[in-house]
Design a protein around this motif. Structure first.
Motif, PDB file in Angstrom:
ATOM      1  N   UNK A 104       0.621  -0.936  -0.319  1.00  0.00           N
ATOM      2  CA  UNK A 104       0.306  -0.006  -0.082  1.00  0.00           C
ATOM      3  C   UNK A 104       0.430   1.836   0.623  1.00  0.00           C
ATOM      4  N   UNK A 105       1.893   1.120  -0.775  1.00  0.00           N
ATOM      5  CA  UNK A 105       2.913   2.245  -0.503  1.00  0.00           C
ATOM      6  C   UNK A 105       3.467   2.102  -2.308  1.00  0.00           C
ATOM      7  N   UNK A 106       4.045   3.275  -2.731  1.00  0.00           N
ATOM      8  CA  UNK A 106       5.170   3.355  -3.891  1.00  0.00           C
ATOM      9  C   UNK A 106       5.811   2.330  -3.415  1.00  0.00           C
ATOM     10  N   UNK A 107       7.223   2.882  -2.900  1.00  0.00           N
ATOM     11  CA  UNK A 107       7.955   1.395  -2.828  1.00  0.00           C
ATOM     12  C   UNK A 107       8.472   2.269  -1.406  1.00  0.00           C
ATOM     13  N   UNK A 108       8.314   1.000  -0.650  1.00  0.00           N
ATOM     14  CA  UNK A 108       9.040   0.827   0.994  1.00  0.00           C
ATOM     15  C   UNK A 108       8.784  -0.549   1.104  1.00  0.00           C
ATOM     16  N   UNK A 314      -8.301  -1.580  -8.350  1.00  0.00           N
ATOM     17  CA  UNK A 314      -6.561  -1.776  -7.424  1.00  0.00           C
ATOM     18  C   UNK A 314      -5.898  -0.487  -8.103  1.00  0.00           C
ATOM     19  N   UNK A 315      -5.000   0.161  -7.462  1.00  0.00           N
ATOM     20  CA  UNK A 315      -4.626   1.986  -7.807  1.00  0.00           C
ATOM     21  C   UNK A 315      -3.232   0.945  -8.089  1.00  0.00           C
ATOM     22  N   UNK A 316      -3.270  -0.042  -8.886  1.00  0.00           N
ATOM     23  CA  UNK A 316      -1.606  -0.046  -9.711  1.00  0.00           C
ATOM     24  C   UNK A 316      -1.724   0.374 -11.185  1.00  0.00           C
ATOM     25  N   UNK A 317      -0.659   0.512 -11.019  1.00  0.00           N
ATOM     26  CA  UNK A 317      -0.202   0.626 -12.976  1.00  0.00           C
ATOM     27  C   UNK A 317       0.388   0.213 -13.158  1.00  0.00           C
ATOM     28  N   UNK A 318      -0.866  -0.262 -14.963  1.00  0.00           N
ATOM     29  CA  UNK A 318      -1.528  -1.121 -16.113  1.00  0.00           C
ATOM     30  C   UNK A 318      -0.108  -1.930 -16.215  1.00  0.00           C
ATOM     31  N   UNK A 319       0.501  -0.789 -16.884  1.00  0.00           N
ATOM     32  CA  UNK A 319       1.851  -1.152 -17.729  1.00  0.00           C
ATOM     33  C   UNK A 319       1.489  -1.069 -18.716  1.00  0.00           C
ATOM     34  N   UNK A 320       2.018  -2.391 -19.562  1.00  0.00           N
ATOM     35  CA  UNK A 320       1.811  -1.932 -21.358  1.00  0.00           C
ATOM     36  C   UNK A 320       1.369  -3.566 -21.466  1.00  0.00           C
ATOM     37  N   UNK A 321       0.256  -3.668 -22.400  1.00  0.00           N
ATOM     38  CA  UNK A 321       0.159  -4.840 -23.067  1.00  0.00           C
ATOM     39  C   UNK A 321       0.059  -4.326 -24.248  1.00  0.00           C
ATOM     40  N   UNK A 591      -5.581  -3.409  -0.604  1.00  0.00           N
ATOM     41  CA  UNK A 591      -3.814  -2.358  -0.157  1.00  0.00           C
ATOM     42  C   UNK A 591      -4.334  -1.647  -2.140  1.00  0.00           C
ATOM     43  N   UNK A 592      -3.064  -0.792  -2.537  1.00  0.00           N
ATOM     44  CA  UNK A 592      -3.039  -0.489  -3.391  1.00  0.00           C
ATOM     45  C   UNK A 592      -3.122  -1.160  -4.874  1.00  0.00           C
ATOM     46  N   UNK A 593      -1.907  -2.266  -4.421  1.00  0.00           N
ATOM     47  CA  UNK A 593      -1.269  -2.977  -5.247  1.00  0.00           C
ATOM     48  C   UNK A 593      -2.638  -4.097  -5.539  1.00  0.00           C
ATOM     49  N   UNK A 594      -4.182  -3.929  -4.813  1.00  0.00           N
ATOM     50  CA  UNK A 594      -4.939  -5.107  -5.023  1.00  0.00           C
ATOM     51  C   UNK A 594      -4.977  -6.492  -4.831  1.00  0.00           C
TER      52      UNK A 594
END
Length: 607
Positions: A104-108, A314-321, A591-594
């Motif tokens: 639930x954090x960007x990167x910790x 969720x709130x995670x980046x979807x990236x690229x397909x 969490x944000x990551x789903x």
């Protein structure tokens, strides 16, 4: 290729940003040993926190979780080498890492095997202090010797990813049995302390008399919450919870890994796997097909509530397909050709007729996040890009990237006109209904490599549209193992590829885009990106001193990649579509990551 830099361009960018001190550090103080670390700023959880906010610390232990893998089997228990196909779950369940990230954090990251971490303000080194109680599953203590062995073997004999990921580590020093220090030399790679925390720790005593790449299907010794208890080669694998697991009461593990057993069965076909789930042969499924989600989850077991379905945001980046084009192949060497092909993909038709309108078109490598570029570059992002203006297409500065659409009045017909114009500019013309190179007479032809039969319904309409332009396209369906091997060898023209992203991009960007990985078999530079500007922007992302600067630099990288036309973007969904049998329970907080099945548990009889 060597990792060269255009020094003048890089210096002009770096001089406009200054290194900043983290709030808890001073320029003269020696670093303190801390329980956790954030990429930028302070970690969310304080020292001694009892558990993550998104778990149930009182979740009961017990029960069996049955899962499915759609693949053509496995032939190794070693997920760290390029050889073979590793069994599902090995990395997750068998090995612990120095630190554990929060979801639930960007990167910790917070101490797991490492009780604490020290790093100075410039992050020129990191020291990990290991827990006295940390143990491998055979009872042997985890020591600094094991950490150094793990780093050495992964970066010399492991997958090329590890060499790239930890490329800026200059020296590894064992200070005592429980203390290890990593020196970084002349670098501004501020992410290194955190990604070294992701290092899986392997037992040096186990591998002493074994060849690292040849372990095959001999169950190895790990340090994680599960061990391999049973398997049938290529068909199934069962993990059994380690009851005296050394980390079971640590905050980063409380409420997690609750199942007594986790069992995976392998299916060669997803349609068969879906029917097996409906029949109750496994318990949890993440649905990737819009058609299945709209039509297949019906019947008595769903009406009665025995099987539940949820679309969890969720709130995670979807990236690229995307349809990824291998620019190592001559057919895709010209960006005008790559751009032209994108005009033949009709997403709007596919979303309406194939996907029940469930998806949104992807327009960024960092989709669904603040890291995605948009509009025209301005402010700090423009400052970052300006030194490279002479090396970049004018479109980077003058046109907002948007994937071609058929939503307008002219629809696909207008797209075809644009595609033909680009192909003519690239030296092609139509002769007797075939698109050929004007000088050589060679036809414009390529193969699309896929491994999911269900994806044929997406690829075939795209193929038909390309053929209307006179382009000769074949579709090759292969099994999962063959697909993996061909991907590792870059033995494809075009393929459907997913490029995932975190909310804190860093060293892994080298693996995706850096020119040093164009010819490294097994790297994730699938498109063969080899651009000095991209190389420098990747380095800038890795060296970003603040979150704000990371966002600007990532947007600049995103924009340059998009205007390189290396892919034809597909779509994304900001939800996890899950189906599960009702005896499974999950925490209320997502969490944000789903969704993470490793935070779930089996409902007890008194609930």
């Amino acid at each position: 290729m060597t990792r060269t830099r255009k020094a003048s361009s890089l210096i002009s960018v770096l001089t406009v940003t200054a290194m900043v001190l983290l709030p808890w550090q001073s320029a003269s103080a020696e670093p303190d040993a801390r329980h956790g670390i954030a990429m930028h700023g302070e970690p969310q959880y304080s020292e001694g926190f009892p558990h993550f906010d998104y778990v149930n610390p009182g979740a009961p232990k017990g029960g069996v979780l049955r899962m499915a893998v759609v693949a053509n089997g496995f032939d190794t228990f070693n997920p760290f080498v390029i050889r073979g196909v590793a069994a599902a779950g090995i990395n997750t369940y068998l090995y612990d890492t120095l630190m554990e990230p929060s979801a639930d954090e960007p990167f910790s990251a917070y101490g797991l095997i490492a009780e604490s971490i020290e790093t100075p303000e410039d992050r020129s080194y990191v020291t990990f202090h290991l827990r006295d109680e940390a143990r491998f599953q055979d009872g042997e203590p985890i020591t600094a010797k094991d950490v150094k062995f793990s780093f050495d073997v992964l970066t010399t004999k492991g997958h090329p990813f590890y060499r790239n990921y930890y490329a800026d580590v200059s020296e590894v020093i064992i200070e005592d049995e429980r203390t290890i220090r990593f020196e970084f030399g002349d670098t501004n790679n501020r992410e290194l302390p955190l990604i070294l925390g992701q290092l899986p720790v392997l037992p040096s005593h186990y591998w002493k008399d074994r060849e690292f790449g040849d372990n095959g299907l001999t169950p190895p010794v790990g340090s994680g919450p599960y061990r391999i208890s049973d398997f049938e080669a290529g068909r199934s694998i069962t993990f059994k919870r380690v009851e005296d697991y050394w980390a079971r009461n640590i905050g980063v593990r409380k409420g997690r890994y609750n199942f007594d057993e986790i069992h995976y069965d392998y299916y060669k076909d997803d349609t068969v796997a879906l029917e097996s789930f409906r029949a109750g042969n496994f318990d949890f499924r993440v649905e990737s097909s819009a058609k299945n989600w709209a039509t297949a989850y019906t019947g008595n077991q769903f009406d009665s509530g025995k099987v539940k379905t949820e679309a969890v945001e969720h709130g995670r980046p979807a990236g690229m397909q995307a349809f990824a084009m291998n620019t190592r192949r001559q057919v895709f060497s010209d960006p005008r050709v790559r751009e032209a092909l994108a005009y033949a993909f009709d997403f709007e038709w596919a979303n309406k007729n194939l996907f029940f309108g469930q998806y949104t078109r992807t327009s960024s490598y960092f989709e669904n996040s603040e890291l995605a570029s948009s509009g025209l570059p301005e402010g700090r992002e423009l400052e970052i890009l300006e030194p490279y203006r002479d090396q970049l297409p004018d479109d980077v500065f003058n046109e907002e990237y948007q994937p071609p659409s058929t939503a307008g009045k002219g629809g696909l017909r207008d797209n075809f006109r644009t595609a033909l114009t680009l192909l003519r500019e690239a030296g092609y013309e139509v002769r007797d209904g075939t698109m050929v190179n004007r000088e050589t007479g060679n036809p414009l032809a390529f193969e699309i490599l896929i491994f999911q039969k269900t994806f044929e319904r997406v690829v075939l309409p795209f193929k038909n549209n390309l053929e209307r332009l006179g382009i000769d396209v074949s579709v090759r369906l292969v099994d999962t193992n063959q697909y993996i091997q061909r991907l590792r060898e870059f033995d494809y023209d075009m393929t459907v590829q997913g490029i995932g992203q975190s909310d804190s991009p860093g060293n892994e960007q080298r693996e995706y885009w850096h020119s040093s990985n164009v010819d490294v078999k097994g790297s994730r530079n699938y498109m063969g990106v080899g651009s000095p500007v991209v190389d420098e922007l990747v380095n800038l992302v890795i060296q970003a001193p603040t979150r704000e600067e990371l966002v600007h630099r990532t947007r600049a990288l995103d924009r340059v990649l998009l205007h390189g036309h290396y892919v034809i973007p597909n779509w994304y969904l900001a939800k996890d579509r899950i189906a599960y049998w009702s005896f499974l329970q999950r925490p209320e907080t997502v969490p944000k990551n789903g969704v993470d099945i490793n935070n779930w548990w089996v409902k007890s009889t008194d609930q």
